[in-house]
Design a protein around this motif. Structure first.
Motif, short mmCIF file in Angstrom:
data_model
loop_
_atom_site.label_atom_id
_atom_site.label_comp_id
_atom_site.label_asym_id
_atom_site.label_seq_id
_atom_site.Cartn_x
_atom_site.Cartn_y
_atom_site.Cartn_z
N ILE A 1 0.84 -1.21 0.00
CA ILE A 1 0.00 0.00 0.00
C ILE A 1 0.88 1.26 0.00
N ILE A 2 1.95 1.22 0.79
CA ILE A 2 2.87 2.37 0.87
C ILE A 2 3.53 2.62 -0.50
N THR A 3 3.98 1.54 -1.15
CA THR A 3 4.61 1.66 -2.47
C THR A 3 3.64 2.24 -3.49
N GLU A 4 2.38 1.77 -3.42
CA GLU A 4 1.35 2.25 -4.37
C GLU A 4 1.02 3.73 -4.16
N ASN A 5 1.29 4.22 -2.96
CA ASN A 5 0.96 5.62 -2.64
C ASN A 5 2.22 6.47 -2.39
N LYS A 6 3.32 6.06 -3.02
CA LYS A 6 4.59 6.76 -2.85
C LYS A 6 4.45 8.24 -3.19
N GLY A 7 5.03 9.09 -2.34
CA GLY A 7 4.96 10.54 -2.59
C GLY A 7 3.77 11.21 -1.93
N LEU A 8 2.83 10.40 -1.42
CA LEU A 8 1.66 10.98 -0.73
C LEU A 8 2.11 11.68 0.55
#
Length: 202
Positions: free
Chosen positions: A147-154
């Motif tokens: 989930i963190i990888t999919e939302n990188k830069g958030l």
């Protein structure tokens, strides 16, 4: 963006006498030894508790909300990932090199006198039970890191399907305001007690 490492270290040293006072008062069946070796501290051991009757030892890692003096937050941040020199590192919750048995979450830290902390709350969390509970809810290390990888830069809050954001918790990305750019799992303290992985000491 800045790291508050030195300021936090000074605050930690000021907080220690208050924590030791509470441990002596409320951990009746244990003796405790404060750890000064950096190597052990890096393994997630700030305190060694020893059960007086069984002799069994437990390793305690103290986590204090030192950025929120004279405030009471209902939540606590469990570190999943952070950056050091631009390289992504494992946060302390899932770090296999940590030998921590219990976290002592220090919250509601109040200072009524200069350079002295006068009261705080301590919630003791069983690390293994917490990780097992998260796993059962489908919030494994692998899932959370995906989930963190999919939302990188958030930057900011991210609600998760598997957690009630209002009553349980959520993810929080600090991409813009902290040099380490941590990603934390924010969990409510009352939720941790409700599910039986934590107890309020004081």
């Amino acid at each position: 963006m800045k790291s508050n490492f030195k300021a936090d270290l000074s605050k930690e040293q000021q907080l220690t006498p208050l924590l030791d006072f509470y441990y002596q008062k409320y951990l009746k069946h244990y003796t405790f030894e404060r750890v000064s070796y950096i190597k052990k501290q890096l393994q997630g051991i700030d305190l060694i508790l020893k059960n007086v009757s069984t002799g069994k030892r437990f390793y305690l890692d103290e986590k204090a909300q030192l950025d929120y003096i004279n405030e009471s937050l209902p939540t606590f941040a469990f570190e999943l990932l952070y950056q050091k020199n631009g390289i992504q590192k494992q946060g302390w919750l899932f770090d296999n090199s940590k030998k921590t048995h219990f976290y002592a979450l220090v919250t509601s830290i109040f200072s009524d006198e200069a350079k002295k902390f006068t009261s705080c709350n301590i919630t003791i969390v069983n690390r293994e039970k917490l990780i097992q509970h998260l796993d059962k809810k489908g919030l494994s290390q692998t899932y959370l890191e995906r989930i963190i990888t999919e939302n990188k830069g958030l930057n900011g809050k991210l609600n998760l399907d598997k957690l009630d954001a209002r009553n349980e918790g959520y993810l929080f990305f600090s991409s813009n305001n902290k040099i380490e750019k941590p990603v934390n799992l924010i969990l409510r303290l009352d939720y941790l007690q409700r599910i039986g992985v934590a107890k309020r000491l004081v």
